[in-house]
Motif scaffolding. Structure first.
Motif, PDB file in Angstrom:
ATOM      1  N   ARG A 206     -73.129 -22.758  26.831  1.00 24.87           N
ATOM      2  CA  ARG A 206     -72.709 -23.652  25.717  1.00 24.87           C
ATOM      3  C   ARG A 206     -71.509 -24.039  25.367  1.00 24.87           C
ATOM      4  O   ARG A 206     -71.225 -25.154  24.795  1.00 24.87           O
ATOM      5  CB  ARG A 206     -73.349 -22.936  24.335  1.00 24.87           C
ATOM      6  CG  ARG A 206     -74.950 -22.757  24.771  1.00 24.87           C
ATOM      7  CD  ARG A 206     -75.490 -21.725  23.451  1.00 24.87           C
ATOM      8  NE  ARG A 206     -75.637 -22.286  22.270  1.00 24.87           N
ATOM      9  CZ  ARG A 206     -75.643 -21.497  21.058  1.00 24.87           C
ATOM     10  NH1 ARG A 206     -75.539 -20.442  21.122  1.00 24.87           N
ATOM     11  NH2 ARG A 206     -75.508 -22.244  19.928  1.00 24.87           N
ATOM     12  N   VAL A 207     -70.495 -23.308  25.523  1.00 22.98           N
ATOM     13  CA  VAL A 207     -69.119 -23.374  24.989  1.00 22.98           C
ATOM     14  C   VAL A 207     -68.538 -24.393  25.911  1.00 22.98           C
ATOM     15  O   VAL A 207     -68.688 -24.196  27.258  1.00 22.98           O
ATOM     16  CB  VAL A 207     -68.223 -21.922  24.941  1.00 22.98           C
ATOM     17  CG1 VAL A 207     -66.792 -22.302  24.523  1.00 22.98           C
ATOM     18  CG2 VAL A 207     -69.053 -21.240  23.990  1.00 22.98           C
ATOM     19  N   THR A 208     -67.453 -25.276  25.712  1.00 23.18           N
ATOM     20  CA  THR A 208     -66.951 -26.159  26.386  1.00 23.18           C
ATOM     21  C   THR A 208     -65.849 -25.523  27.305  1.00 23.18           C
ATOM     22  O   THR A 208     -65.326 -24.427  26.619  1.00 23.18           O
ATOM     23  CB  THR A 208     -66.332 -27.461  25.470  1.00 23.18           C
ATOM     24  OG1 THR A 208     -65.606 -26.868  24.803  1.00 23.18           O
ATOM     25  CG2 THR A 208     -67.315 -28.216  24.955  1.00 23.18           C
ATOM     26  N   PRO A 209     -65.606 -25.784  28.533  1.00 18.91           N
ATOM     27  CA  PRO A 209     -64.667 -25.024  29.192  1.00 18.91           C
ATOM     28  C   PRO A 209     -63.316 -24.739  28.439  1.00 18.91           C
ATOM     29  O   PRO A 209     -62.733 -23.729  28.791  1.00 18.91           O
ATOM     30  CB  PRO A 209     -64.505 -26.069  30.323  1.00 18.91           C
ATOM     31  CG  PRO A 209     -65.779 -26.803  30.450  1.00 18.91           C
ATOM     32  CD  PRO A 209     -66.288 -27.252  29.225  1.00 18.91           C
ATOM     33  N   GLU A 210     -62.796 -25.690  27.879  1.00 22.97           N
ATOM     34  CA  GLU A 210     -61.482 -25.554  27.279  1.00 22.97           C
ATOM     35  C   GLU A 210     -61.374 -24.449  26.033  1.00 22.97           C
ATOM     36  O   GLU A 210     -60.288 -24.458  25.726  1.00 22.97           O
ATOM     37  CB  GLU A 210     -60.991 -26.950  26.779  1.00 22.97           C
ATOM     38  CG  GLU A 210     -61.766 -27.731  25.559  1.00 22.97           C
ATOM     39  CD  GLU A 210     -62.920 -28.454  26.192  1.00 22.97           C
ATOM     40  OE1 GLU A 210     -63.323 -29.344  25.303  1.00 22.97           O
ATOM     41  OE2 GLU A 210     -62.974 -28.459  27.317  1.00 22.97           O
ATOM     42  N   ARG A 211     -62.607 -24.126  25.457  1.00 28.34           N
ATOM     43  CA  ARG A 211     -62.654 -23.308  24.332  1.00 28.34           C
ATOM     44  C   ARG A 211     -63.125 -22.182  24.606  1.00 28.34           C
ATOM     45  O   ARG A 211     -63.432 -21.175  23.943  1.00 28.34           O
ATOM     46  CB  ARG A 211     -63.385 -23.907  23.279  1.00 28.34           C
ATOM     47  CG  ARG A 211     -62.930 -25.147  22.929  1.00 28.34           C
ATOM     48  CD  ARG A 211     -61.751 -25.037  21.954  1.00 28.34           C
ATOM     49  NE  ARG A 211     -61.367 -26.131  21.209  1.00 28.34           N
ATOM     50  CZ  ARG A 211     -60.120 -26.257  20.500  1.00 28.34           C
ATOM     51  NH1 ARG A 211     -59.563 -25.154  20.336  1.00 28.34           N
ATOM     52  NH2 ARG A 211     -59.676 -27.424  20.332  1.00 28.34           N
ATOM     53  N   ARG A 212     -63.325 -21.710  26.242  1.00 26.89           N
ATOM     54  CA  ARG A 212     -64.237 -20.605  26.537  1.00 26.89           C
ATOM     55  C   ARG A 212     -63.341 -19.181  26.339  1.00 26.89           C
ATOM     56  O   ARG A 212     -63.775 -18.255  25.768  1.00 26.89           O
ATOM     57  CB  ARG A 212     -64.567 -20.732  27.866  1.00 26.89           C
ATOM     58  CG  ARG A 212     -65.970 -21.254  28.165  1.00 26.89           C
ATOM     59  CD  ARG A 212     -66.345 -21.517  29.741  1.00 26.89           C
ATOM     60  NE  ARG A 212     -67.383 -22.409  29.751  1.00 26.89           N
ATOM     61  CZ  ARG A 212     -67.664 -22.964  31.045  1.00 26.89           C
ATOM     62  NH1 ARG A 212     -67.152 -22.895  31.899  1.00 26.89           N
ATOM     63  NH2 ARG A 212     -68.925 -23.558  30.969  1.00 26.89           N
ATOM     64  N   TRP A 213     -61.851 -19.450  26.558  1.00 23.52           N
ATOM     65  CA  TRP A 213     -61.112 -18.185  26.348  1.00 23.52           C
ATOM     66  C   TRP A 213     -61.124 -17.821  25.133  1.00 23.52           C
ATOM     67  O   TRP A 213     -61.065 -16.568  24.740  1.00 23.52           O
ATOM     68  CB  TRP A 213     -59.797 -18.535  26.917  1.00 23.52           C
ATOM     69  CG  TRP A 213     -59.133 -19.606  26.029  1.00 23.52           C
ATOM     70  CD1 TRP A 213     -59.128 -21.166  26.268  1.00 23.52           C
ATOM     71  CD2 TRP A 213     -58.189 -19.366  24.823  1.00 23.52           C
ATOM     72  NE1 TRP A 213     -58.082 -21.425  25.282  1.00 23.52           N
ATOM     73  CE2 TRP A 213     -57.548 -20.254  24.604  1.00 23.52           C
ATOM     74  CE3 TRP A 213     -57.801 -17.999  24.523  1.00 23.52           C
ATOM     75  CZ2 TRP A 213     -56.889 -20.345  23.484  1.00 23.52           C
ATOM     76  CZ3 TRP A 213     -56.861 -18.189  23.281  1.00 23.52           C
ATOM     77  CH2 TRP A 213     -56.558 -19.326  22.772  1.00 23.52           C
ATOM     78  N   GLN A 214     -61.074 -18.850  24.108  1.00 22.39           N
ATOM     79  CA  GLN A 214     -61.178 -18.362  22.468  1.00 22.39           C
ATOM     80  C   GLN A 214     -62.427 -17.691  22.312  1.00 22.39           C
ATOM     81  O   GLN A 214     -62.358 -16.549  21.393  1.00 22.39           O
ATOM     82  CB  GLN A 214     -60.890 -19.543  21.868  1.00 22.39           C
ATOM     83  CG  GLN A 214     -59.802 -20.170  21.733  1.00 22.39           C
ATOM     84  CD  GLN A 214     -59.411 -21.436  20.881  1.00 22.39           C
ATOM     85  OE1 GLN A 214     -60.550 -21.662  20.090  1.00 22.39           O
ATOM     86  NE2 GLN A 214     -58.388 -22.152  20.938  1.00 22.39           N
TER      87      GLN A 214
END
Length: 958
Positions: A206-214
């Motif tokens: 569900r999470v977009t790749p650029e926000r996964r680390w957050q």
């Protein structure tokens, strides 16, 4: 605003309305484990909290054991504090209402965080809160108190998915701590596994790749802070588990209490296997009692229908895949050993899973998954065009109709072939029964209500849909076992006559312990289980799955339910109860409450097995009798002919005479499997008088039998009975035996154990319970002039038999035994003649003070459990505590007068408190840093933070 207020009112008041009979005091909510296990512990936790004392140690059960570390009752659960302010019955009702309100509102809020409409979110909340799992476990508030935090944890994960925030990191950590501290660790473990899987699914799908680390960092912080905040609970629990039996359970124990595949039918017809005779349901239960009581995951026919709607739209909703997969996996896990290909053996090897039995409790995750799927289904329906909605309803209705029709056919045609332990009642199997008729009715109503909602989609249509769901769920829950619970059960907390008698004899209730030996009779007179705690008596029995194994060794292998298994503990030479400061015994006599003709027998079986050269003996204290009646059976006895002696009997009278009789095949007893086809063809003796028969098993089984023998003699006072086997190859089971006096009509059931009068002095009788005084009981603390160091096994053997390895008698008043494994450098001390005295000046759960006077060096033994965390001081100076007499505490004392203090300062709890303090400090520091960072942002960024997901901005949850 009006809609929000109305929904808040529903969320708050609906559990009150649902449990109105309990709120008004017409029925109770305490039963089973809720009464026998949890209530006493909750009252103790509330009492200690109100006095400003941490609930770390419980001195009342099992000779004393850790309290906080047992975790199952949730000693620090805020809901337990209700018992400090309200009467126990009122507090129990309030706690139950709070659990259901948390389940309902938490599921609703989680569903709203998924952008579900209010009606869909309410449907999800209703199914989880009032579905099968929650209602079936009303007596197990220790289970549901932990289960209700699952939706709150998911809410935190979903909010962090929408937008990372320090507030939701802190709340998520708090929810973890509350769940771990709420009660039973099994649903807490299942919930944390489910939330972990949900977070991983969200991260990957569900999470977009650029926000996964957050998102990953936020979830990691929640987990870390949650474990830190809960450390005061799980660290002591981990230490206790390492010392107890749960550190390594057997596969048989792991596989017990699983969901049989036949119980899947109850997901469609909740009373498929009968009910409790309430309302329209008249077919009695014909499955195992515990299966009919607890094994239900019913979520309503409308819940199933809406789940099918969700599955029809699964391609557009990734969450449908997750929750449908969760439902399937949970059902599979619930099956336990019924899984194919030995899959349960693989689960047994998984860390965490292999700590628990009762795999049926995975119905918890199934119930919640079904609730979320139903909410997602209704929400999808509300967003579809009418044509698509009607097509989806048609397909889902066909699936539900097929499921209900198949279940109805099984109920009508095959109900008697499902392998239940009881025979099918005569009235079962008819589709006119409410057990089948009501589910079929609600199937039709659910389809109609959903079709109307798809056509209209108005508030009234939604209200009609919710009403049908509530009636559907109530058709199960409102007729469940809780409607039969005694509203006056708490009155039984008052002292029964046995307890009142003991208290009248004693000035200090902390100076002794009692033990109860039950034969299944009156639990109040026996002061059994944890109900003894509010009565203020310390007991050797108790109820806790984490009772210490070393204590069990000393107390006759007492099991987790407090039942003494090894009756040799009462023998004159056995020292276990003496060491445990056990002054009183509540002994239940065998009551002649089972009649065969005029003769009364005890329901409790003797279970004596006789084969070649087997002997047994009974002492009867001069009971007058004219006959000996025996219930028995033979096995492997087909070759025995009529009149073959199988048991030689000698009855000794008070006049010194010996009456000899014998049990004979054919006349007095016979083969148990007389009706089995191969046995019937080969049997060579007649069938004796049959008195007890077990029903034939399904699929062509046969009845098993027991037989009655009545051996007459002239009226005599019998003091002793000797039994000797006359068998060479066959076997005899002596199930029951009684002496019967035809003149008075009185029966005296024989018992396997008799109490030696030189040790046990009978003080009084109350019904079938006798109160005895242990003449050999040791005080709570005493001094011994001599010690001996022995291997652990030899110490236990000496305590159990009363004999030291060298053959001399073991007297624990004069000699303390230390373990060579613990004290390898200590040698035995020579005996001294010391003038000694010990006086307990203060006793509380976590602190014991003693004044000691001894003229010679001595060793102090305290009849309290040895356990890490107990510390000792002598005149203010710390001294080491030794493990004495297998599991007691002991310290060395020099000559003179000393003040000795024992304190319980659990190191794992202190480490947990430090970890929680660090967690709270880091959360506060993070919140302060986050606030300052936000204050430095431009105003537009403060008002419009960027979401990390691919959904719209979060909206108000209510």
């Amino acid at each position: 605003m009006f809609k929000r207020l109305a929904l808040i009112s529903v969320l708050v008041l609906l559990p009150v309305v649902y449990f109105l009979p309990a709120v008004l005091g017409r029925v109770g909510v305490l039963d089973g484990d809720g009464w026998q296990y949890a209530l006493g512990l909750r009252l103790l936790a509330a009492q200690m909290a109100s006095s400003g004392e941490l609930p770390l140690w419980n001195p009342y059960i099992f000779g004393g054991m850790p309290f906080l570390a047992t975790v199952q009752v949730g000693a620090l659960n805020p809901l337990n504090w209700l018992f400090a302010s309200f009467a126990p019955d009122r507090a129990a009702v309030l706690m139950l209402l709070a659990c259901f309100q948390l389940a309902l509102s938490g599921t609703y809020l989680y569903a709203r965080s998924l952008q579900l409409k209010r009606a869909a979110a309410l449907v999800a909340g209703l199914i989880f809160a009032f579905g099968g799992f929650m209602v079936a476990h009303i007596e197990h508030t220790v289970i549901i108190a932990a289960a209700v935090w699952l939706p709150w944890l998911l809410l935190a994960v979903e909010r962090l998915y929408e937008q990372p925030s320090w507030r939701w990191i802190a709340l998520g950590a708090l929810f973890i701590a509350l769940q771990i501290g709420a009660g039973h660790p099994q649903p807490a473990f299942y919930a944390l596994v489910t939330v972990g899987a949900y977070a991983l699914f969200t991260l990957v799908v569900r999470v977009t790749p650029e926000r996964r680390w957050q998102f990953a960092a936020a979830i990691a912080l929640v987990a870390c802070f949650g474990l830190l905040l809960a450390a005061p609970l799980w660290l002591p629990a981990l230490e206790l588990a390492r010392q107890g039996e749960r550190a390594q359970i057997s596969y048989e124990f792991f596989g017990s209490f699983a969901l049989p595949p036949r119980r899947l039918l109850a997901l469609v017809f909740p009373y498929f296997f009968g009910g409790y005779g309430l309302g329209p349901y008249r077919v009695p239960v014909w499955d195992a009692w515990w299966e009919s009581k607890w094994l239900c995951g019913y979520g309503g026919l409308l819940g199933l229908l809406l789940s099918f709607v969700a599955l029809s739209r699964a391609r557009r909703q990734p969450l449908v895949w997750f929750w449908s997969g969760t439902a399937v996996v949970a059902l599979a896990l619930a099956l336990g050993p019924h899984l194919p290909f030995d899959l349960n053996y693989l689960l047994y090897r998984l860390p965490g899973f292999n700590l628990f039995r009762c795999s049926y409790r995975n119905l918890f995750e199934f119930s919640f998954a079904l609730a979320v799927l139903a909410g997602l289904g209704l929400n999808s329906l509300a967003q579809m065009k009418m044509k698509c909605a009607l097509i989806s309803i048609r397909h889902s209705a066909l699936a539900l109709t097929a499921l209900v029709t198949g279940t109805a056919l099984v109920y009508r045609l095959y109900a008697g072939r499902l392998g239940t332990p009881a025979l099918l009642p005569a009235q079962a199997g008819s589709l006119a029964n409410a057990e089948a008729l009501l589910p079929m009715l609600f199937c039709g109503l659910s389809i109609v209500a959903l079709w109307l909602y798809a056509r209209r989609r108005t508030a009234w249509a939604a209200a009609g849909l919710v009403t049908v769901l509530l009636l559907d769920l109530a058709s199960f829950g409102s007729f469940s076992y809780w409607r039969l619970l005694d509203p006056n059960l708490v009155a039984r907390l008052a002292d029964p006559p046995t307890v009142a008698f003991i208290k009248a004899r004693e000035a200090d209730l902390n100076a002794f312990r009692t033990v109860s030996q039950s034969k299944g009779g009156d639990p109040d007179l026996l002061n059994s289980a944890n109900v003894s705690i509010p009565r203020g008596l310390q007991i050797v029995n108790g109820y806790d799955p984490l009772r210490l194994p070393r204590f069990a060794d000393l107390a006759g292998q007492v099991d987790m339910f407090g039942v003494v298994q090894d009756l040799n503990i009462y023998a004159p030479a056995a020292q276990g109860l003496n060491l445990l400061n056990t002054k009183y015994l509540l002994w239940e006599r065998g009551s002649p409450d089972l009649k065969h003709g005029e003769v009364g027998f005890s329901y409790n079986e003797l279970g004596l097995q006789f084969s070649a050269n087997t002997k047994a003996e009974f002492t009867t204290n001069g009971a007058p009798a004219t006959e000996l009646a025996i219930v028995s059976l033979l096995s492997d006895a087909a070759p025995l002919t009529d009149g073959t002696p199988v048991l030689k009997i000698k009855l000794h009278t008070t006049a010194g005479h010996v009456i000899e009789r014998e049990l004979q095949a054919g006349r007095d007893t016979a083969e148990w499997a007389y009706d089995r086809a191969d046995v019937r063809d080969a049997i060579r003796h007649q069938r004796a008088t049959t008195v007890e028969s077990a029903p034939a098993a399904p699929n062509g089984g046969f009845q098993s039998h027991r037989y009655l023998a009545r051996l007459s003699f002239e009226r005599s006072d019998i003091i002793r009975i000797e039994l000797a086997s006359a068998l060479t190859r066959a076997h005899l089971l002596l199930a029951r035996a009684s002496l019967y006096d035809a003149g008075t009509g009185l029966s005296t059931p024989l018992e396997r154990v008799t109490l030696a009068p030189e040790r046990w002095r009978k003080l009084a009788s109350f019904g079938v319970v006798d109160v005895y005084e242990n003449r050999q009981a040791l005080p709570r603390a005493w001094l011994v002039p001599q010690i001996s160091v022995l291997p652990r096994a030899e110490i236990l053997r000496a305590i159990q038999t009363g004999n030291l390895p060298n053959g001399t008698n073991f007297n624990p008043a004069d000699l303390a035994l230390l373990e060579a494994e613990d004290t390898p450098t200590i040698s035995a001390l020579p005996a001294t003649t010391a003038t000694t005295g010990v006086h307990v000046t203060h006793y509380s759960p976590q602190r014991i003070e003693l004044d000691v006077r001894n003229s010679q060096p001595a060793f102090l033994v305290l009849s309290e459990m040895y356990y890490p965390g107990w510390e000792a001081e002598m005149d203010g100076n710390p001294v080491a505590i030794q493990r004495a007499d297998h599991t007691l505490r002991g310290i060395w004392l020099p000559p003179g007068a000393q003040r000795v203090v024992f304190n319980y300062r659990l190191p794992f709890f202190r480490a947990g408190v430090l970890a929680a303090a660090i967690g709270i400090s880091l959360l506060l520091a993070g919140a302060l840093f986050n606030r300052r960072k936000t204050a430095r942002l431009p105003l537009s960024d403060q008002l419009h933070p960027l979401p990390i997901g691919n959904e719209s901005m979060p909206r108000p949850l209510v």
